[in-house]
Enzyme design. Structure first.
Site, mmCIF file in Angstrom:
data_model
loop_
_atom_site.group_PDB
_atom_site.id
_atom_site.type_symbol
_atom_site.label_atom_id
_atom_site.label_comp_id
_atom_site.label_asym_id
_atom_site.label_seq_id
_atom_site.Cartn_x
_atom_site.Cartn_y
_atom_site.Cartn_z
ATOM 1 C CE1 TYR D 268 -8.778 -31.533 27.976
ATOM 2 C CE2 TYR D 268 -7.844 -29.370 27.606
ATOM 3 C CZ TYR D 268 -8.941 -30.180 27.754
ATOM 4 O OH TYR D 268 -10.199 -29.641 27.688
ATOM 5 C CG ASP D 303 -10.233 -36.676 32.828
ATOM 6 O OD1 ASP D 303 -9.072 -36.411 33.201
ATOM 7 O OD2 ASP D 303 -11.040 -35.804 32.449
ATOM 8 C CE LYS D 375 -9.426 -34.263 39.153
ATOM 9 N NZ LYS D 375 -8.863 -33.359 38.175
HETATM 10 C C1 B12 Z 1 -17.933 -34.734 26.176
HETATM 11 C C2 B12 Z 1 -18.007 -33.433 26.934
HETATM 12 C C3 B12 Z 1 -16.886 -32.586 26.915
HETATM 13 C C4 B12 Z 1 -15.631 -32.933 26.155
HETATM 14 C C5 B12 Z 1 -15.833 -32.542 24.689
HETATM 15 C C6 B12 Z 1 -15.049 -33.437 23.751
HETATM 16 C C7 B12 Z 1 -15.482 -33.180 22.349
HETATM 17 N N1 B12 Z 1 -14.539 -33.243 21.449
HETATM 18 O O1 B12 Z 1 -16.671 -32.925 22.067
HETATM 19 C C8 B12 Z 1 -14.570 -32.061 26.906
HETATM 20 C C9 B12 Z 1 -13.968 -32.845 28.039
HETATM 21 C C10 B12 Z 1 -13.453 -31.508 26.035
HETATM 22 C C11 B12 Z 1 -15.487 -30.983 27.483
HETATM 23 C C12 B12 Z 1 -15.018 -29.792 27.888
HETATM 24 C C13 B12 Z 1 -15.820 -28.799 28.427
HETATM 25 N N2 B12 Z 1 -17.157 -28.911 28.690
HETATM 26 CO CO1 B12 Z 1 -18.203 -30.420 28.298
HETATM 27 N N3 B12 Z 1 -19.280 -31.915 28.278
HETATM 28 C C14 B12 Z 1 -19.165 -33.057 27.643
HETATM 29 C C15 B12 Z 1 -20.372 -33.961 27.979
HETATM 30 C C16 B12 Z 1 -19.924 -34.926 29.066
HETATM 31 C C17 B12 Z 1 -20.980 -34.760 26.824
HETATM 32 C C18 B12 Z 1 -21.335 -33.940 25.589
HETATM 33 C C19 B12 Z 1 -21.460 -34.885 24.429
HETATM 34 O O2 B12 Z 1 -20.499 -35.109 23.698
HETATM 35 N N4 B12 Z 1 -22.628 -35.537 24.268
HETATM 36 C C20 B12 Z 1 -22.815 -36.551 23.229
HETATM 37 C C21 B12 Z 1 -23.334 -35.891 21.925
HETATM 38 C C22 B12 Z 1 -23.432 -36.899 20.807
HETATM 39 O O3 B12 Z 1 -24.631 -35.408 22.222
HETATM 40 P P1 B12 Z 1 -25.105 -33.923 21.767
HETATM 41 O O4 B12 Z 1 -23.973 -32.978 21.886
HETATM 42 O O5 B12 Z 1 -26.353 -33.589 22.475
HETATM 43 O O6 B12 Z 1 -25.411 -34.076 20.215
HETATM 44 C C23 B12 Z 1 -26.591 -34.693 19.737
HETATM 45 C C24 B12 Z 1 -27.733 -33.706 19.571
HETATM 46 O O7 B12 Z 1 -27.666 -32.608 20.454
HETATM 47 C C25 B12 Z 1 -27.649 -33.268 18.128
HETATM 48 N N5 B12 Z 1 -26.697 -32.228 17.754
HETATM 49 C C26 B12 Z 1 -25.678 -31.680 18.424
HETATM 50 N N6 B12 Z 1 -25.059 -30.764 17.662
HETATM 51 C C27 B12 Z 1 -25.699 -30.733 16.478
HETATM 52 C C28 B12 Z 1 -25.507 -29.950 15.335
HETATM 53 C C29 B12 Z 1 -26.349 -30.114 14.233
HETATM 54 C C30 B12 Z 1 -26.167 -29.296 13.031
HETATM 55 C C31 B12 Z 1 -27.410 -31.064 14.295
HETATM 56 C C32 B12 Z 1 -28.302 -31.225 13.165
HETATM 57 C C33 B12 Z 1 -27.596 -31.833 15.424
HETATM 58 C C34 B12 Z 1 -26.747 -31.654 16.511
HETATM 59 O O8 B12 Z 1 -27.237 -34.452 17.491
HETATM 60 C C35 B12 Z 1 -26.291 -35.157 18.321
HETATM 61 C C36 B12 Z 1 -26.501 -36.628 18.131
HETATM 62 O O9 B12 Z 1 -27.818 -36.964 18.493
HETATM 63 C C37 B12 Z 1 -21.420 -32.986 28.504
HETATM 64 C C38 B12 Z 1 -22.344 -33.484 29.621
HETATM 65 C C39 B12 Z 1 -23.402 -34.394 29.058
HETATM 66 N N7 B12 Z 1 -23.468 -35.606 29.541
HETATM 67 O O10 B12 Z 1 -24.123 -33.988 28.157
HETATM 68 C C40 B12 Z 1 -20.501 -31.863 29.042
HETATM 69 C C41 B12 Z 1 -21.000 -30.380 28.948
HETATM 70 C C42 B12 Z 1 -21.688 -30.181 27.626
HETATM 71 N N8 B12 Z 1 -19.746 -29.633 29.008
HETATM 72 C C43 B12 Z 1 -19.900 -28.506 29.653
HETATM 73 C C44 B12 Z 1 -18.856 -27.558 29.867
HETATM 74 C C45 B12 Z 1 -19.222 -26.325 30.664
HETATM 75 C C46 B12 Z 1 -17.556 -27.794 29.353
HETATM 76 C C47 B12 Z 1 -16.409 -26.792 29.555
HETATM 77 C C48 B12 Z 1 -16.754 -25.451 28.976
HETATM 78 C C49 B12 Z 1 -16.035 -26.740 31.058
HETATM 79 C C50 B12 Z 1 -14.918 -25.742 31.264
HETATM 80 N N9 B12 Z 1 -15.315 -24.539 31.641
HETATM 81 O O11 B12 Z 1 -13.805 -26.118 31.095
HETATM 82 C C51 B12 Z 1 -15.217 -27.473 28.841
HETATM 83 C C52 B12 Z 1 -14.645 -26.647 27.719
HETATM 84 C C53 B12 Z 1 -15.194 -27.016 26.357
HETATM 85 C C54 B12 Z 1 -15.517 -25.848 25.433
HETATM 86 N N10 B12 Z 1 -14.616 -24.892 25.270
HETATM 87 O O12 B12 Z 1 -16.592 -25.797 24.892
HETATM 88 C C55 B12 Z 1 -21.295 -28.328 30.187
HETATM 89 C C56 B12 Z 1 -22.142 -27.311 29.410
HETATM 90 C C57 B12 Z 1 -23.061 -26.527 30.363
HETATM 91 C C58 B12 Z 1 -24.003 -25.678 29.590
HETATM 92 N N11 B12 Z 1 -25.248 -26.121 29.476
HETATM 93 O O13 B12 Z 1 -23.595 -24.663 29.111
HETATM 94 C C59 B12 Z 1 -21.805 -29.795 30.152
HETATM 95 C C60 B12 Z 1 -23.320 -29.927 30.005
HETATM 96 C C61 B12 Z 1 -21.305 -30.435 31.467
HETATM 97 C C62 B12 Z 1 -21.735 -29.658 32.697
HETATM 98 N N12 B12 Z 1 -22.846 -30.031 33.307
HETATM 99 O O14 B12 Z 1 -21.071 -28.714 33.095
HETATM 100 N N13 B12 Z 1 -16.785 -31.391 27.562
HETATM 101 C C1 PLP Z 2 -5.604 -31.004 31.655
HETATM 102 C C2 PLP Z 2 -6.809 -30.172 31.382
HETATM 103 N N1 PLP Z 2 -6.701 -28.878 31.036
HETATM 104 C C3 PLP Z 2 -7.792 -28.095 30.795
HETATM 105 C C4 PLP Z 2 -9.072 -28.594 30.911
HETATM 106 C C5 PLP Z 2 -10.259 -27.675 30.756
HETATM 107 O O1 PLP Z 2 -10.486 -27.284 29.453
HETATM 108 P P1 PLP Z 2 -10.035 -25.819 28.996
HETATM 109 O O2 PLP Z 2 -8.632 -25.983 28.521
HETATM 110 O O3 PLP Z 2 -11.035 -25.457 27.936
HETATM 111 O O4 PLP Z 2 -10.107 -24.920 30.200
HETATM 112 C C6 PLP Z 2 -9.221 -29.952 31.202
HETATM 113 C C7 PLP Z 2 -10.602 -30.517 31.190
HETATM 114 O O5 PLP Z 2 -10.981 -31.216 32.105
HETATM 115 C C8 PLP Z 2 -8.087 -30.747 31.491
HETATM 116 O O6 PLP Z 2 -8.219 -32.039 31.843
#
Ligand code: B12
Ligand code: PLP
Ligand code: B12
Ligand code: PLP
Lengths: 254, 525, 254, 525
Positions: D268, D303, D375
């Site tokens: 991860y 996941d 899980k």
């Molecule tokens: C995928 C995801 C992850 C993935 C990210 C993988 C990756 N490489 O991106 C993983 C599993 C790693 C992850 C981890 C975390 N996540 Co997350 N994640 C999500 C999730 C499920 C989807 C986000 C996403 O990718 N959407 C799809 C994209 C395409 O949509 P989008 O971002 O809105 O982008 C569109 C527009 O916004 C816009 N846009 C976005 N950015 C930009 C930039 C520019 C310049 C422009 C023009 C347009 C634009 O265009 C895009 C296309 O239309 C959301 C929940 C949800 N369903 O939204 C939670 C969510 C965003 N995650 C959240 C959190 C808290 C985390 C963690 C911090 C949790 C933790 N404490 O460990 C961690 C750590 C990540 C970090 N350090 O930031 C929260 C944020 C809460 C908040 N409002 O602050 C959410 C909402 C889930 C929740 N309810 O808790 N996450």
């Molecule tokens: C194995 C593992 N480590 C860590 C995390 C959480 O992310 P972070 O490393 O930013 O705390 C996840 C996210 O679900 C995870 O699956």
């Protein structure tokens, strides 16, 4: 946000004021509908209003889900709760109370009035079976129950109550669209006033949208909502009858 | 509705002999009742004849003309309203509507019109009946053409209700629902209409938790739905209630205005509206004859049993009642594909493994009536103000609907415990059905019941109890069974209830050319 | 209810004002919690407030679902919507526009700043693949894209932007808890101001909680929310660059 | 978790030879990496040794003492921090904590301490190691006793997260969750902690979308959960993240504070946090050794692949990764019942028949790793602000969880797209799981897969592709596979990423008595 004393909605921290709303606007989806929704939320006192979802419902409407932070707060100390004033007794206790204090059978006449055919609620209170293990009044040895069933005109109910020499009248109103229940209930109260029998009976109503507060406003002695058991109703009736008896006695003596 | 049948029902190893026995008993039960039916008529039946003869409208006091004329016939009703009407037509040379108008204005008293030669009267009546049936056929062909062009949605069809009380508001919401994916739109009636012994007249804008069923309202909604059907490229079906004291009259209105489904149950009025058993059973026969001819799909009301009775304990009463409704329907000439037998998803949501029992029930109904478009009703009784949980109850309901291949799915509402549907609630309900059914498509073909498992055993037990009950009812007769409270735990005396006074013995030369014409259409009634 | 002009929530009739709310109060379940909820709803301007469901969340909290009739209304004519001022062009049109009007490759530098590791949103805009069939900027022949990926400090982003001679900076902020995104975004804007490069670049941000309105408040040229496609962003960038070019030219001439 | 296994997974007719092949390839892949691991250590590994020796706390600037000491050892780290520490202990007669304090105050420079006799140093180190392991064992026995007395909930266990940023607020919400039926409570870490090369110290009240993982915070939550466990009569499990740059240190804290589960994945950090591959793979070994001894259940992170990759197309990468994680885990001495392999319900909700594919995947994972408490992660990617539809997505997720017998169900939230869970959201999520799972109990035993059906075929295809992928990876080696972006579509260079500088070659006489002691515990690492 403006700091007001008191309790506020709690999302994930004290006083963050988090509130979810959903409603439909008679406007096609689009930025204007969303902005209109945000403006409404602001008027409701929701700060940082967010429209998190909006969907067009076939051209003429937009369904909206929103979140915001509620500015308002409530001072718990100031919260007044209208309660049915009677202490709840169980089956045995009620019957003993009736025997000892009233010394006669309590006659109750019940009905679902107007066009309402929802009898389950009333049956839950009156029928042998009762509700959730709480026996209905028919099973109370000290009660005589006349259940007129569904869709009974107010006139019929009032008439039967007089014939049977009812101590209490029990009315159920479940259908509330267009506030029919309010009209039905107040009509009955007025009718009984007019016929001069109002203060000879304990007048009680119930239904999913009935609160004690509302019942009193409508001129009833008590109102019962969802989850009511027969014992609660029975307790109120016998205690109310006893209270009136004492008042009368006092009146005669004084 | 002609989809590959879901496989799970086919897995049930039901005792075929028991099924035949049950059906045979139900046939006997219906036959006995129908002998009684054939000897009687009712005020509503006769008003129906007048409507079919083209009489509509109200007098100065707002009394519908069919009611006015039937009252005037009084004791003579046993000869058939058609006799009095066409006697007057023959004598005056006026057409039926004109005769009715004259009666309303007091210019004609049907009883005092000199009697014309019986042959002539019958001839006029039969001609009118041929014309009436031809008109009904024309509307049916219209539907067939539209369905042919626009096609049918996959099953289950998504059925929603509108109930604003104002037909024009209903129309707005019906259009919105159709555009959001609804296949069938029912306009719920105003509270208490079922007990009116006449049909209100004209378009209406005030009703309580429902909108009055009037012919004008039917027309307004039909026009709107035809319009939106073109727009969405699906034929949107319209539903109302041929139920209550005016059962056959409303069936007639539904035939004339091309409604597609009619809530119509042989016993609902008796059990849930305390309408006289004889009145209801006589009326249901004619109303079904009309629906049969009009190509309506009827929806029976067994689901209602489960609101007063326990869904798990009383499951067999639903099956028994369906067998009876089926026989009454077939005897009235309805084809299996027109018989939408009703049942519901009403078990206590707190019951561990409850979903298994619901699957068993849904699969059983499907297996017992393979030719019928089963009408599946949603959870309502155990819904509370918790709209979030209510939404989940509907999700499992939708899952069972698609898994077991139900035909017509009446969608549950998250706000079931609160109010008749808001436009937004309908959206959530349609989204729920679309999401669950689309995501679970095919599941009923992929999964099989384990032989000898709990689901199969439960279905077998329910069938056995249903068959037993039918045996008893056959022995006692339906009248007696109703008096003993076999259904919905409600007891009804054959001479009690509302509308008893409207039941009349047919005279030897009773004349009803419309019934004759309809019976010409087949069936063994 | 008070008759205000304008649109109101629609339940099943025009102007019935039906609104659903849900929230949690930091109070144990009971009549007081329910009454407090009703009082809050009244303060929000919801008439005939009804608590249709209340559940205790383990002693310290009560979750409430309510319905009421919203007294407020919005005058649609008065609704102002902040829009990104650029007409949306497709892939081909954008590239042609860039070739003809700007005559050089447009350089964009993008990053998920601060501790944000949500790269999907930015990738949807920048990567070849793009989003929902709308190619990302990397595929635009007239664009050169530098995607710094996730958890990039504002300093690093600003630095690289200068090195690369960026025409536009694209920032993604997805995590919004405790308003980190606001802090991050305004810091970057200030930093660019301070370094005197702010007006040399088109500054754009995006994310699920970003609106154009908000972006402008934070000192950005544009902001993009959910459902954004690369072509929308590209259209804005080239048109904005062209607008600035014309302004400069006018400046030189005048 | 010892429930009668669900029957649906058992219906899959999987090719046993293919399964053995996949497992064998994964074993070889892990073995190659572990050879590399054995030759290296990392700053975090050595800080872990110091923590196990009882060193904790921070200096005047707030730098954690383990970091301070390791920095001082600089180039000498290859001999093992334990060597320098116990050399100083031997030389000064102080205990480890006192030595650390002296270093902090600049009174001691470990490199300049006269070297004590090696035998003596090793003796002291081994004694300390025995004590450390004994302490860990004691906490494990404590857990066994509590579980023995309070018992385990039925599977799937209901797992929810708290993430307020304030440990004291977290505690309030964790209690509420446990009382509402949660079995497992995870405290999400503050955004970005995974990239900190030290572990924050003391109780914390500010965090972003999560709460810092500190030993004090672990203790505060453990106390609260032990309290509520007594109250609800269930042992409530506590979870945190042994992940990121401090993986083994946090595992140690989790062992000392009796956490029950650790999110811990071999890859991860590499894929989702761009942490150096060598650093992560070295660290994961020690962290798993610790968790093995502490009786933790680890949760792997497959996941997450489905958030960046398509859940349907990339389904086989999840399976392949699980085989690899399984082998790394077994090699570190974890027993199957401690290996919570992760996967998720992440397919496009608009996909027709999508539920069949989700069932296939869930059943496949269950069938391939029968001894592991799988899980199951909820839908997140396709959730939107439509909280009503989100609630339905979770309902189908919960249905699949109970139907296929998953072990640990991380509950989805209706507000997934909006914010970390509100206390009310958690109620709705728990109610959703309780309602659906209770209502559908036994369904997985009642329904069977039709032989040769789509579900079975889909599972077979996914397995085949996973086995194929493992074959390739074995041929290329894991390092190369990561560089080519085999997982989550992310490419990582073995020398790139964060924390590379923390990787150090072990000297010939590298000394780590703690690792020795832990390896004494078994496994083939
Ligand atoms: C995928 C995801 C992850 C993935 C990210 C993988 C990756 N490489 O991106 C993983 C599993 C790693 C992850 C981890 C975390 N996540 Co997350 N994640 C999500 C999730 C499920 C989807 C986000 C996403 O990718 N959407 C799809 C994209 C395409 O949509 P989008 O971002 O809105 O982008 C569109 C527009 O916004 C816009 N846009 C976005 N950015 C930009 C930039 C520019 C310049 C422009 C023009 C347009 C634009 O265009 C895009 C296309 O239309 C959301 C929940 C949800 N369903 O939204 C939670 C969510 C965003 N995650 C959240 C959190 C808290 C985390 C963690 C911090 C949790 C933790 N404490 O460990 C961690 C750590 C990540 C970090 N350090 O930031 C929260 C944020 C809460 C908040 N409002 O602050 C959410 C909402 C889930 C929740 N309810 O808790 N996450
Ligand atoms: C194995 C593992 N480590 C860590 C995390 C959480 O992310 P972070 O490393 O930013 O705390 C996840 C996210 O679900 C995870 O699956
Ligand atoms: C069962 C039911 C029916 C059954 C009724 C069978 C029967 N014999 O009662 C049938 C199928 C016949 C039916 C029909 C209709 N129904 Co209905 N029905 C329901 C349903 C599903 C449950 C009601 C119920 O029985 N609850 C169980 C009882 C025990 O609870 P209760 O009534 O709240 O009673 C408790 C307390 O309120 C209190 N109480 C109640 N009465 C009294 C009286 C006294 C004196 C006291 C002390 C206490 C007390 O004590 C009881 C025990 O705790 C509700 C939806 C829902 N889930 O609530 C819709 C509902 C009530 N029905 C509704 C409607 C509109 C109808 C129809 C009018 C629809 C139509 N247009 O055809 C018809 C016609 C009925 C009529 N003429 O009134 C609406 C009412 C909308 C509104 N707010 O006005 C509801 C809410 C459904 C909906 N969302 O549309 N219905
Ligand atoms: C057969 C039938 N008729 C009528 C109704 C509606 O009730 P009412 O007769 O009050 O219109 C129902 C209720 O669902 C029904 O099932």
């Amino acid at each position: 946000m403006v700091e007001v004393e008191g309790v506020r909605p709690y999302g994930d921290r004290r006083d963050d004021g988090a509130v979810q709303v959903s409603f439909t606007l008679p406007v096609p989806d689009g930025e204007r509908a969303r902005e209109a929704a945000r403006m409404l939320m602001r008027q409701m006192g929701l700060e940082e209003p967010q429209v998190v979802f909006a969907r067009d419902l076939g051209g003429d409407f937009t369904f909206v889900v929103g979140y915001g932070r509620c500015r308002h707060a409530v001072d718990l100390a100031a919260v007044r709760v209208a309660r049915v004033n009677a202490e709840v007794m169980d089956f045995k206790a009620v019957n003993r109370f009736a025997r000892e204090r009233l010394g006669r059978k309590v006659v109750v006449v019940g009905a679902c009035t107007g066009s309402d055919a929802h009898t389950l609620g009333l049956d839950a209170i009156l029928s042998m079976k009762g509700f959730a293990g709480d026996y209905g009044l028919e099973r109370y040895p000290e009660f005589r129950v006349v259940n007129l069933g569904s869709q009974v005109p107010n006139e019929t109910l009032a008439g039967r109550a007089v014939e049977e020499g009812a101590d209490a009248i029990l009315v159920s109103q479940v259908v509330t669209m267009r506030d029919v229940h309010l009209t039905n209930l107040s009509r009955l109260a007025e009718m009984l006033e007019a016929e001069g029998v109002r203060d000879r009976v304990v007048l009680v109503c119930g239904g999913p949208r009935i609160t004690h507060e509302l019942a009193v406003e409508l001129g009833y002695d008590a109102g019962f909502g969802p989850g009511t058991g027969a014992s609660m109703v029975a307790s109120f009736i016998v205690q109310e009858l006893d209270r009136r008896r004492q008042v009368r006695r006092a009146g005669q003596e004084g | 509705m002609n989809e590959r049948p879901a496989a799970i029902p086919a897995d049930l190893e039901l005792d075929g002999r028991l099924v035949d026995q049950a059906r045979e008993d139900a046939r006997a039960i219906a036959r006995e009742v129908l002998d009684h039916v054939r000897e009687h008529t009712t005020t509503s039946m006769e008003r129906t004849a007048l409507r079919l003869a083209g009489i509509d409208g109200v007098d100065a006091e707002g009394t519908p003309l069919p009611n006015l004329l039937v009252e005037q016939m009084g004791a003579g009703l046993g000869y058939g309203a058609a006799y009095w009407l066409f006697n007057a037509v023959a004598a005056t040379g006026l057409d039926p509507m004109a005769v009715a108008g004259a009666v309303a204005e007091g210019r004609i008293d049907l009883a005092r019109v000199p009697s014309a030669p019986p042959g002539r009267v019958r001839e006029l009546g039969r001609a009118a009946a041929r014309a009436a049936v031809a008109a009904v056929d024309a509307r049916r062909q219209e539907r067939d053409a539209l369905v042919g062009r626009l096609g049918n949605p996959p099953s289950p069809w998504l059925y929603v209700i509108v109930a604003t009380g104002n037909i024009y508001e209903d129309v707005v919401q019906a259009r919105s629902a159709a555009r959001m994916g609804a296949d069938v739109i029912a306009v719920i009636r105003s509270t208490g209409q079922s007990l009116l012994d006449y049909v209100p007249y004209g378009p209406t804008v005030e009703g309580y938790a429902g909108t009055y069923a009037t012919q004008a309202n039917f027309r307004v909604m039909r026009e709107a739905l035809d319009g939106v059907s073109q727009e969405v490229g699906r034929y949107i079906r319209q539903v109302n209630y041929a139920s209550g004291l005016c059962m056959p009259e409303i069936a007639t209105m539904g035939a004339i205005e091309r409604l597609d489904m009619m809530l119509n149950d042989a016993m609902y009025g008796i059990l849930f509206r305390d309408i006289n058993p004889r009145r209801t059973l006589i009326d249901q026969y004619l109303s079904r004859r009309i629906s049969a001819r009009a190509g309506h799909i009827i929806n029976t009301g067994e689901d209602n049993y489960l609101t007063t009775d326990d869904a798990y304990e009383a499951a067999h009463t639903v099956i028994a009642s369906q067998f009876i409704n089926e026989q009454f329907a077939l005897s009235a000439g309805l084809k299996p594909e027109q018989i939408g037998l009703g049942h519901a998803f009403q078990m206590d949501p707190e019951m561990t493994g409850g979903l298994l029992a619901e699957i068993a029930q849904a699969a059983l109904v499907r297996a017992l009536f393979p030719g019928c478009p089963i009408k599946f009703m949603p959870p309502t009784k155990y819904k509370t103000g918790n709209i979030f949980r209510a939404h989940l109850q509907d999700a499992l309901f939708n899952l069972v609907g698609v898994m077991t291949g139900q035909g017509i799915q009446l969608l549950g509402m998250p706000t079931e415990a609160l109010h008749t549907p808001f436009v937004g609630d309908r959206y959530l309900a349609l989204e729920n059905a679309r999401y669950v059914m689309n995501n679970a498509r095919g599941l009923g073909q992929e999964l099989a019941l384990r032989p000898g498992g709990r689901i199969g055993r439960r279905a077998g037990e329910v069938l056995e109890r249903a068959a037993g009950l039918l045996g008893e009812i056959r022995y006692l007769g339906l009248w007696e069974a109703l008096e003993q409270g076999f259904f919905a735990g409600v007891r009804r005396d054959r001479e009690g209830g509302k509308g008893r006074e409207g039941v009349v013995l047919r005279e030897a030369d009773y004349f009803n050319p419309f019934l004759e014409a309809l019976e010409g259409g087949g069936g063994d009634g």
